[in-house]
Design a protein around this motif. Structure first.
Motif, PDB file in Angstrom:
ATOM      1  N   UNK A 137       4.324  -1.104 -17.084  1.00  0.00           N
ATOM      2  CA  UNK A 137       4.168  -1.742 -15.774  1.00  0.00           C
ATOM      3  C   UNK A 137       5.483  -1.749 -14.993  1.00  0.00           C
ATOM      4  N   UNK A 138       6.608  -1.534 -15.688  1.00  0.00           N
ATOM      5  CA  UNK A 138       7.893  -1.453 -14.990  1.00  0.00           C
ATOM      6  C   UNK A 138       7.945  -0.272 -14.017  1.00  0.00           C
ATOM      7  N   UNK A 139       7.101   0.714 -14.250  1.00  0.00           N
ATOM      8  CA  UNK A 139       7.121   1.932 -13.431  1.00  0.00           C
ATOM      9  C   UNK A 139       5.983   1.976 -12.409  1.00  0.00           C
ATOM     10  N   UNK A 140       5.344   0.834 -12.178  1.00  0.00           N
ATOM     11  CA  UNK A 140       4.191   0.802 -11.285  1.00  0.00           C
ATOM     12  C   UNK A 140       4.561   0.588  -9.812  1.00  0.00           C
ATOM     13  N   UNK A 141       5.857   0.426  -9.540  1.00  0.00           N
ATOM     14  CA  UNK A 141       6.320   0.320  -8.150  1.00  0.00           C
ATOM     15  C   UNK A 141       7.366   1.410  -7.932  1.00  0.00           C
ATOM     16  N   UNK A 142       6.951   2.658  -7.934  1.00  0.00           N
ATOM     17  CA  UNK A 142       7.919   3.767  -7.905  1.00  0.00           C
ATOM     18  C   UNK A 142       8.634   3.888  -6.564  1.00  0.00           C
ATOM     19  N   UNK A 143       9.847   4.421  -6.640  1.00  0.00           N
ATOM     20  CA  UNK A 143      10.650   4.682  -5.441  1.00  0.00           C
ATOM     21  C   UNK A 143      11.330   6.026  -5.601  1.00  0.00           C
ATOM     22  N   UNK A 144      11.404   6.784  -4.502  1.00  0.00           N
ATOM     23  CA  UNK A 144      12.118   8.058  -4.523  1.00  0.00           C
ATOM     24  C   UNK A 144      13.624   7.852  -4.352  1.00  0.00           C
ATOM     25  N   UNK A 145      14.036   6.613  -4.035  1.00  0.00           N
ATOM     26  CA  UNK A 145      15.430   6.369  -3.677  1.00  0.00           C
ATOM     27  C   UNK A 145      16.118   5.345  -4.578  1.00  0.00           C
ATOM     28  N   UNK A 146      15.385   4.763  -5.526  1.00  0.00           N
ATOM     29  CA  UNK A 146      15.953   3.741  -6.398  1.00  0.00           C
ATOM     30  C   UNK A 146      15.201   3.760  -7.727  1.00  0.00           C
ATOM     31  N   UNK A 147      15.663   2.952  -8.669  1.00  0.00           N
ATOM     32  CA  UNK A 147      14.976   2.870  -9.962  1.00  0.00           C
ATOM     33  C   UNK A 147      13.554   2.369  -9.797  1.00  0.00           C
ATOM     34  N   UNK A 161      -1.837  -5.684  -8.702  1.00  0.00           N
ATOM     35  CA  UNK A 161      -0.600  -6.104  -8.049  1.00  0.00           C
ATOM     36  C   UNK A 161       0.151  -7.193  -8.795  1.00  0.00           C
ATOM     37  N   UNK A 162      -0.555  -8.122  -9.429  1.00  0.00           N
ATOM     38  CA  UNK A 162       0.124  -9.203 -10.152  1.00  0.00           C
ATOM     39  C   UNK A 162       0.828  -8.656 -11.388  1.00  0.00           C
ATOM     40  N   UNK A 163       0.185  -7.703 -12.080  1.00  0.00           N
ATOM     41  CA  UNK A 163       0.807  -7.076 -13.251  1.00  0.00           C
ATOM     42  C   UNK A 163       1.992  -6.212 -12.837  1.00  0.00           C
ATOM     43  N   UNK A 164       1.874  -5.543 -11.702  1.00  0.00           N
ATOM     44  CA  UNK A 164       2.980  -4.717 -11.216  1.00  0.00           C
ATOM     45  C   UNK A 164       4.202  -5.583 -10.901  1.00  0.00           C
ATOM     46  N   UNK A 165       3.961  -6.764 -10.306  1.00  0.00           N
ATOM     47  CA  UNK A 165       5.056  -7.682 -10.004  1.00  0.00           C
ATOM     48  C   UNK A 165       5.702  -8.193 -11.283  1.00  0.00           C
ATOM     49  N   UNK A 166       4.872  -8.510 -12.274  1.00  0.00           N
ATOM     50  CA  UNK A 166       5.413  -8.951 -13.561  1.00  0.00           C
ATOM     51  C   UNK A 166       6.216  -7.834 -14.226  1.00  0.00           C
ATOM     52  N   UNK A 167       5.742  -6.607 -14.071  1.00  0.00           N
ATOM     53  CA  UNK A 167       6.489  -5.471 -14.606  1.00  0.00           C
ATOM     54  C   UNK A 167       7.848  -5.338 -13.960  1.00  0.00           C
TER      55      UNK A 167
END
Length: 216
Positions: A137-147, A161-167
């Protein structure tokens, strides 16, 4: 912000209740607060924040500010070497979509801790439910410009969305998440009165956290 400050109010009230119940161990309280005011120093969409642990975060949702300050609090708590870290926040509308306004949502990579606190919540008559959280779940908010980004750009943080935030938050505790529990306070506030409670804060979660402080 009467609802959005529910996390700080809940953990403060929980520590106070635990002390009244005879708490005899050292507990450190971190209040992760942000004032939502217009400022020339405010972060903007597209900004990249670098945290003390080296994690870079792209801001894609300026309303997901709670998790940005929680990250600092979690790092500070982890640095103390605490064996138990509990954070509580009115973090996502997604938790309310999943559970309604009667249950708080629990997230943890430490499944044994999660189950024990879930049992405490039942014993304290404060309805709670566990929602999914895994390392990926740590990788569920991907960015091309940051971790990572601080959310997904979709409304509500996307599916889960709640699990993604917790990740996102799990990036800022110890690598395995041992001894850490995140509570998304879906039941902390009533926007409209119900047959059981008036408009305003419910205090739901205070007894559960106090019990955890005494038992763990």
């Amino acid at each position: 912000m009467k609802c959005d400050m529910g996390g700080a109010a809940t953990v403060t009230g929980a520590l106070g209740l635990a002390i009244l119940r005879g708490l005899d161990k050292r507990v450190k309280l971190f209040l992760c607060c942000a004032e939502n005011l217009i400022s020339g120093h405010a972060y903007k969409l597209g900004d990249v924040i670098t945290y003390k642990n080296g994690t870079t975060v792209e801001v894609v949702n300026t309303d997901a500010e709670g998790r940005l300050v929680l990250a600092d609090g979690l790092m500070a708590a982890t640095a103390t070497g605490a064996k138990l870290i509990i954070d509580a926040a009115t973090l996502t509308g997604a938790a309310m979509v999943a559970l309604g306004e009667e249950y708080n949502a629990f997230f943890s990579l430490d499944k044994a801790l999660q189950q024990r606190v879930l049992d405490y919540s039942a014993q304290e008559f404060e309805p709670s439910w566990c929602l999914p959280l895994e390392k990926w779940h740590q990788n569920k908010c991907p960015s091309a410009f940051a971790d990572t980004a601080n959310s997904k750009s979709q409304k509500g943080g996307g599916g889960g969305g709640a699990s993604n935030a917790a990740g996102f938050l799990s990036r800022f505790v110890n690598q395995e998440g041992k001894g850490w529990l995140h509570i998304d306070l879906a039941a902390a506030y009533n926007a409209g009165g119900t047959v059981h409670l008036p408009v305003g804060a419910t205090a739901q979660g205070i007894r559960t956290i106090a019990r955890a402080l005494l038992e763990e």
